[in-house]
Write a protein that holds these residues in place. Sequence first.
Motif, mmCIF file in Angstrom:
data_model
loop_
_atom_site.group_PDB
_atom_site.id
_atom_site.type_symbol
_atom_site.label_atom_id
_atom_site.label_comp_id
_atom_site.label_asym_id
_atom_site.label_seq_id
_atom_site.Cartn_x
_atom_site.Cartn_y
_atom_site.Cartn_z
ATOM 1 N N TYR A 65 0.830 -1.193 0.000
ATOM 2 C CA TYR A 65 0.000 0.000 0.000
ATOM 3 C C TYR A 65 0.871 1.251 0.000
ATOM 4 C CZ TYR A 65 -3.728 3.216 1.188
ATOM 5 O OH TYR A 65 -4.603 4.258 1.161
ATOM 6 N N ASN A 66 1.914 1.221 0.850
ATOM 7 C CA ASN A 66 2.866 2.322 0.858
ATOM 8 C C ASN A 66 4.183 1.853 1.452
ATOM 9 O OD1 ASN A 66 2.726 2.542 3.751
ATOM 10 N ND2 ASN A 66 1.007 3.950 3.593
ATOM 11 N N LEU A 67 5.174 2.732 1.419
ATOM 12 C CA LEU A 67 6.489 2.432 1.973
ATOM 13 C C LEU A 67 6.952 3.659 2.738
ATOM 14 C CD1 LEU A 67 9.455 0.633 0.297
ATOM 15 C CD2 LEU A 67 9.824 2.859 1.343
ATOM 16 N N GLN A 68 7.485 3.442 3.942
ATOM 17 C CA GLN A 68 7.974 4.548 4.757
ATOM 18 C C GLN A 68 9.443 4.359 5.050
ATOM 19 O OE1 GLN A 68 4.473 4.854 7.802
ATOM 20 N NE2 GLN A 68 5.770 6.624 8.223
ATOM 21 N N TRP A 69 10.181 5.461 5.041
ATOM 22 C CA TRP A 69 11.553 5.497 5.529
ATOM 23 C C TRP A 69 11.541 6.248 6.865
ATOM 24 C CZ3 TRP A 69 15.918 3.184 3.824
ATOM 25 C CH2 TRP A 69 15.907 2.637 2.532
ATOM 26 N N PHE A 70 12.230 5.630 7.847
ATOM 27 C CA PHE A 70 12.330 6.213 9.178
ATOM 28 C C PHE A 70 13.803 6.405 9.529
ATOM 29 C CE2 PHE A 70 8.014 5.625 10.810
ATOM 30 C CZ PHE A 70 7.521 4.597 10.015
ATOM 31 N N ARG A 71 13.992 7.279 10.499
ATOM 32 C CA ARG A 71 15.306 7.458 11.096
ATOM 33 C C ARG A 71 15.164 7.148 12.586
ATOM 34 N NH1 ARG A 71 19.327 12.534 11.069
ATOM 35 N NH2 ARG A 71 20.216 12.161 13.137
ATOM 36 N N GLY A 118 13.074 7.180 19.653
ATOM 37 C CA GLY A 118 12.007 6.615 18.840
ATOM 38 C C GLY A 118 12.288 6.763 17.357
ATOM 39 N N LEU A 119 11.285 6.438 16.563
ATOM 40 C CA LEU A 119 11.417 6.509 15.111
ATOM 41 C C LEU A 119 10.841 7.822 14.607
ATOM 42 C CD1 LEU A 119 11.432 3.388 15.769
ATOM 43 C CD2 LEU A 119 10.586 3.080 13.454
ATOM 44 N N THR A 120 11.569 8.446 13.707
ATOM 45 C CA THR A 120 11.087 9.666 13.058
ATOM 46 C C THR A 120 10.775 9.340 11.607
ATOM 47 O OG1 THR A 120 12.461 11.045 14.489
ATOM 48 C CG2 THR A 120 11.648 12.045 12.447
ATOM 49 N N SER A 121 9.544 9.606 11.198
ATOM 50 C CA SER A 121 9.170 9.353 9.809
ATOM 51 C C SER A 121 9.834 10.382 8.906
ATOM 52 C CB SER A 121 7.650 9.419 9.658
ATOM 53 O OG SER A 121 7.265 9.180 8.313
ATOM 54 N N LEU A 122 10.561 9.899 7.902
ATOM 55 C CA LEU A 122 11.259 10.790 6.982
ATOM 56 C C LEU A 122 10.452 11.024 5.708
ATOM 57 C CD1 LEU A 122 14.848 9.263 7.248
ATOM 58 C CD2 LEU A 122 14.008 11.348 8.339
ATOM 59 N N LEU A 123 10.042 9.936 5.094
ATOM 60 C CA LEU A 123 9.329 10.037 3.831
ATOM 61 C C LEU A 123 8.338 8.891 3.721
ATOM 62 C CD1 LEU A 123 12.368 10.833 1.516
ATOM 63 C CD2 LEU A 123 10.400 12.331 1.822
ATOM 64 N N LEU A 124 7.198 9.188 3.134
ATOM 65 C CA LEU A 124 6.180 8.178 2.850
ATOM 66 C C LEU A 124 5.936 8.184 1.351
ATOM 67 C CD1 LEU A 124 3.715 6.317 3.774
ATOM 68 C CD2 LEU A 124 2.369 8.418 3.684
ATOM 69 N N ILE A 125 6.015 7.018 0.738
ATOM 70 C CA ILE A 125 5.709 6.905 -0.689
ATOM 71 C C ILE A 125 4.511 5.990 -0.843
ATOM 72 C CG2 ILE A 125 6.598 6.385 -2.986
ATOM 73 C CD1 ILE A 125 9.372 6.422 -1.947
ATOM 74 N N GLN A 126 3.440 6.506 -1.447
ATOM 75 C CA GLN A 126 2.278 5.665 -1.726
ATOM 76 C C GLN A 126 2.623 4.748 -2.900
ATOM 77 O OE1 GLN A 126 -0.054 5.675 0.367
ATOM 78 N NE2 GLN A 126 -0.112 7.702 1.310
ATOM 79 N N SER A 127 1.893 3.646 -3.011
ATOM 80 C CA SER A 127 2.216 2.645 -4.031
ATOM 81 C C SER A 127 2.100 3.193 -5.449
ATOM 82 C CB SER A 127 1.307 1.425 -3.884
ATOM 83 O OG SER A 127 -0.037 1.795 -4.097
ATOM 84 N N SER A 128 1.301 4.247 -5.628
ATOM 85 C CA SER A 128 1.112 4.825 -6.963
ATOM 86 C C SER A 128 2.190 5.848 -7.301
ATOM 87 C CB SER A 128 -0.256 5.502 -7.044
ATOM 88 O OG SER A 128 -0.362 6.499 -6.039
ATOM 89 N N GLN A 129 3.053 6.164 -6.334
ATOM 90 C CA GLN A 129 4.076 7.182 -6.547
ATOM 91 C C GLN A 129 5.415 6.545 -6.894
ATOM 92 O OE1 GLN A 129 3.623 9.094 -2.685
ATOM 93 N NE2 GLN A 129 2.415 10.750 -3.591
ATOM 94 N N ARG A 130 6.291 7.361 -7.533
ATOM 95 C CA ARG A 130 7.616 6.866 -7.890
ATOM 96 C C ARG A 130 8.692 7.403 -6.973
ATOM 97 N NH1 ARG A 130 8.365 2.805 -11.437
ATOM 98 N NH2 ARG A 130 10.185 3.800 -12.330
ATOM 99 N N GLU A 131 8.458 8.622 -6.448
ATOM 100 C CA GLU A 131 9.451 9.188 -5.551
ATOM 101 C C GLU A 131 8.846 10.281 -4.686
ATOM 102 O OE1 GLU A 131 11.518 12.168 -8.856
ATOM 103 O OE2 GLU A 131 12.762 11.090 -7.433
#
Lengths: 114, 112
Positions: free
Chosen positions: B31-37, B43-56
């Motif tokens: 459904y989506n992909l998240q990068w965390f730091r 704790g985890l800090t969300s850096l970027l969220l890419i939905q499955s329909s997106q490329r970047e």
Amino acid sequence: DTAVSQTPKYLVTQMGNDKSIKCEQNLGHDTMYWYKQDSKKFLKIMFSYNNKELIINETVPNRFSPKSPDKAHLNLHINSLELGDSAVYFCASSQDIGGSREQFFGPGTRLTVL
Amino acid sequence: KQEVTQIPAALSVPEGENLVLNCSFTDSAIYNLQWFRQDPGKGLTSLLLIQSSQREQTSGRLNASLDKSSGRSTLYIAASQPGDSATYLCAVRQGGSEKLVFGKGTKLTVNP
């Protein structure tokens, strides 16, 4: 501050005791989670609640019982603590209905069982 | 069963370098992909969220790409700084599921 908060930050207890960890989010999200990060730093889902209803229960021992009094809170109660329960427990939340489903994490609770 | 792999497990670079962190997943029905730091003891800090329909997705010096069909994502960090030192985690959310499946992370050290 809008965030996911957890208490306590550290928890040290004896084997066999019962303890609770509290989580609150003021982001207005409808879904909350508990994750466990083991000693090798691997993060794994434990539970997920959507609007106070249990959605995911990932093969977690019955000694772990989540409770969601309202959609802003998800607490984790652990009975008869064992040495292997020592880990960092993270609470998270996301907006699933009509939202991006991006998950936001709390600061973690480091549980040490002696 | 979804499995997420991150390569390399650890990376040490001098300050100023551009670098790429890799993430691969076995089931492309995400459904989506998240990068965390994650900083040590934090704790985890969300850096970027890419939905499955997106490329970047881009945020400042960070750019994350997603190739769903090949089961890969990359996190590009431009002009790295010592403050970028942390563990970077990739996580995918399966379609029809609420849970995130995490990789084991890449521990990045940026040396001044």
